[in-house]
Design a protein around this motif. Structure first.
Motif, PDB file in Angstrom:
ATOM      1  N   LYS A 106       0.793  -1.280  -0.088  1.00 41.31           N
ATOM      2  CA  LYS A 106       0.019   0.149  -0.037  1.00 41.31           C
ATOM      3  C   LYS A 106       0.877   1.166  -0.152  1.00 41.31           C
ATOM      4  O   LYS A 106       0.657   2.001  -0.782  1.00 41.31           O
ATOM      5  CB  LYS A 106      -0.781  -0.113   1.143  1.00 41.31           C
ATOM      6  CG  LYS A 106      -1.910   1.164   1.064  1.00 41.31           C
ATOM      7  CD  LYS A 106      -2.742   1.183   2.346  1.00 41.31           C
ATOM      8  CE  LYS A 106      -3.501   2.626   2.521  1.00 41.31           C
ATOM      9  NZ  LYS A 106      -3.248   3.614   1.762  1.00 41.31           N
ATOM     10  N   ASP A 130      -5.181 -13.344   1.397  1.00 41.24           N
ATOM     11  CA  ASP A 130      -5.276 -11.659   1.796  1.00 41.24           C
ATOM     12  C   ASP A 130      -4.945 -10.801   0.681  1.00 41.24           C
ATOM     13  O   ASP A 130      -5.929  -9.929   0.626  1.00 41.24           O
ATOM     14  CB  ASP A 130      -4.184 -11.556   2.873  1.00 41.24           C
ATOM     15  CG  ASP A 130      -4.388 -12.320   4.392  1.00 41.24           C
ATOM     16  OD1 ASP A 130      -5.401 -12.920   4.212  1.00 41.24           O
ATOM     17  OD2 ASP A 130      -3.391 -12.192   5.122  1.00 41.24           O
ATOM     18  N   SER A 133      -8.137 -10.564  -1.486  1.00 39.54           N
ATOM     19  CA  SER A 133      -9.397 -10.015  -0.932  1.00 39.54           C
ATOM     20  C   SER A 133      -9.069  -8.481  -0.955  1.00 39.54           C
ATOM     21  O   SER A 133     -10.168  -7.618  -0.968  1.00 39.54           O
ATOM     22  CB  SER A 133      -9.525 -10.561   0.349  1.00 39.54           C
ATOM     23  OG  SER A 133      -9.929 -11.870   0.487  1.00 39.54           O
ATOM     24  N   TRP A 134      -7.784  -8.194  -0.759  1.00 40.22           N
ATOM     25  CA  TRP A 134      -7.619  -6.830  -0.509  1.00 40.22           C
ATOM     26  C   TRP A 134      -7.539  -5.932  -1.790  1.00 40.22           C
ATOM     27  O   TRP A 134      -8.343  -4.977  -1.891  1.00 40.22           O
ATOM     28  CB  TRP A 134      -6.029  -6.784  -0.016  1.00 40.22           C
ATOM     29  CG  TRP A 134      -5.241  -5.368   0.032  1.00 40.22           C
ATOM     30  CD1 TRP A 134      -5.736  -4.081   0.935  1.00 40.22           C
ATOM     31  CD2 TRP A 134      -4.410  -4.670  -0.486  1.00 40.22           C
ATOM     32  NE1 TRP A 134      -4.958  -3.180   0.977  1.00 40.22           N
ATOM     33  CE2 TRP A 134      -3.980  -3.389  -0.258  1.00 40.22           C
ATOM     34  CE3 TRP A 134      -3.671  -5.185  -1.715  1.00 40.22           C
ATOM     35  CZ2 TRP A 134      -3.199  -2.531  -0.674  1.00 40.22           C
ATOM     36  CZ3 TRP A 134      -2.574  -4.467  -2.038  1.00 40.22           C
ATOM     37  CH2 TRP A 134      -2.205  -3.028  -1.775  1.00 40.22           C
ATOM     38  N   LYS A 136      -9.518  -7.118  -4.345  1.00 37.33           N
ATOM     39  CA  LYS A 136     -11.012  -6.991  -4.398  1.00 37.33           C
ATOM     40  C   LYS A 136     -11.785  -6.033  -3.977  1.00 37.33           C
ATOM     41  O   LYS A 136     -12.799  -5.268  -4.474  1.00 37.33           O
ATOM     42  CB  LYS A 136     -11.701  -8.390  -4.209  1.00 37.33           C
ATOM     43  CG  LYS A 136     -11.535  -9.361  -5.168  1.00 37.33           C
ATOM     44  CD  LYS A 136     -12.069 -10.589  -4.723  1.00 37.33           C
ATOM     45  CE  LYS A 136     -11.701 -11.893  -5.942  1.00 37.33           C
ATOM     46  NZ  LYS A 136     -12.411 -13.156  -5.601  1.00 37.33           N
ATOM     47  N   ALA A 137     -11.235  -5.480  -2.752  1.00 38.03           N
ATOM     48  CA  ALA A 137     -11.777  -4.303  -1.920  1.00 38.03           C
ATOM     49  C   ALA A 137     -11.692  -2.994  -2.562  1.00 38.03           C
ATOM     50  O   ALA A 137     -12.002  -1.987  -2.125  1.00 38.03           O
ATOM     51  CB  ALA A 137     -11.332  -4.436  -0.569  1.00 38.03           C
ATOM     52  N   GLY A 138     -10.843  -3.109  -3.685  1.00 33.56           N
ATOM     53  CA  GLY A 138     -10.469  -1.747  -4.544  1.00 33.56           C
ATOM     54  C   GLY A 138      -9.235  -1.019  -4.470  1.00 33.56           C
ATOM     55  O   GLY A 138      -8.931  -0.095  -4.740  1.00 33.56           O
ATOM     56  N   ALA A 139      -8.545  -1.763  -3.437  1.00 35.27           N
ATOM     57  CA  ALA A 139      -7.099  -1.258  -3.050  1.00 35.27           C
ATOM     58  C   ALA A 139      -6.258  -1.107  -4.370  1.00 35.27           C
ATOM     59  O   ALA A 139      -5.495  -0.152  -4.442  1.00 35.27           O
ATOM     60  CB  ALA A 139      -6.352  -2.124  -2.145  1.00 35.27           C
TER      61      ALA A 139
END
Length: 160
Positions: A106, A130, A133-134, A136-139
């Protein structure tokens, strides 16, 4: 591994290097981007395949433990549309446990330009789930991921 292979080769019962030689013969006959599912019970197959893939540009997309001592390896012929993207920055987080790889990724992505690609390398057992999923959450956009060595995953993340 939920992907359907173009061809499957079961070499159970054959010692190394037979699984690698069989994989090479079939991969050479595939079109770029097509996949081979190799099933082997030889304990040396994983190391052979990952080393061979690095030299040839083919990609071991994933591994799966099967019944007994069998493993399945999904191998993609080099040069397909899903070929490994070019990374602008590489972040090698081998040896760092989760959530360390995501935290550092990030930070790097925040400093990158839109469209640039970060290659994240991690051997944390939870990193595959992890990071998927991260993303897919738009990060970030997870462009490509594969297992580059036994337990080592590479993630290619594009900054939105």
């Amino acid at each position: 591994m939920s992907e359907v292979a173009t061809v499957t080769l079961d070499v159970c019962g054959l010692p190394c290097p037979a699984p690698l030689l069989g994989a090479k013969k079939l991969i050479d006959d595939l079109q770029p981007g097509q996949t081979l599912r190799l099933i082997s019970d030889c304990p040396g197959t994983a190391d052979d395949l990952f080393s061979w893939a690095k030299v040839t540009g083919n990609v071991v997309l994933g591994t799966e433990k099967l019944d007994g001592h069998k493993s399945a390896y999904m191998i993609q012929r080099a040069g397909g549309a899903n070929a490994t993207p070019v990374a602008h920055v590489t972040l090698d987080m081998r040896g760092v446990s989760c959530p360390g790889p995501i935290v550092q990724a990030k930070k790097l992505l925040d400093g990158m330009q839109p469209g640039e690609v970060l290659q994240l390398i991690s051997d944390c057992p939870g990193s595959a789930d992890d990071i998927t999923s991260w993303a897919k959450a738009g990060a970030a956009n997870l462009v490509f991921t594969h297992e580059s060595g036994r337990g080592v995953h590479e993630f290619y993340l594009r900054k939105a």
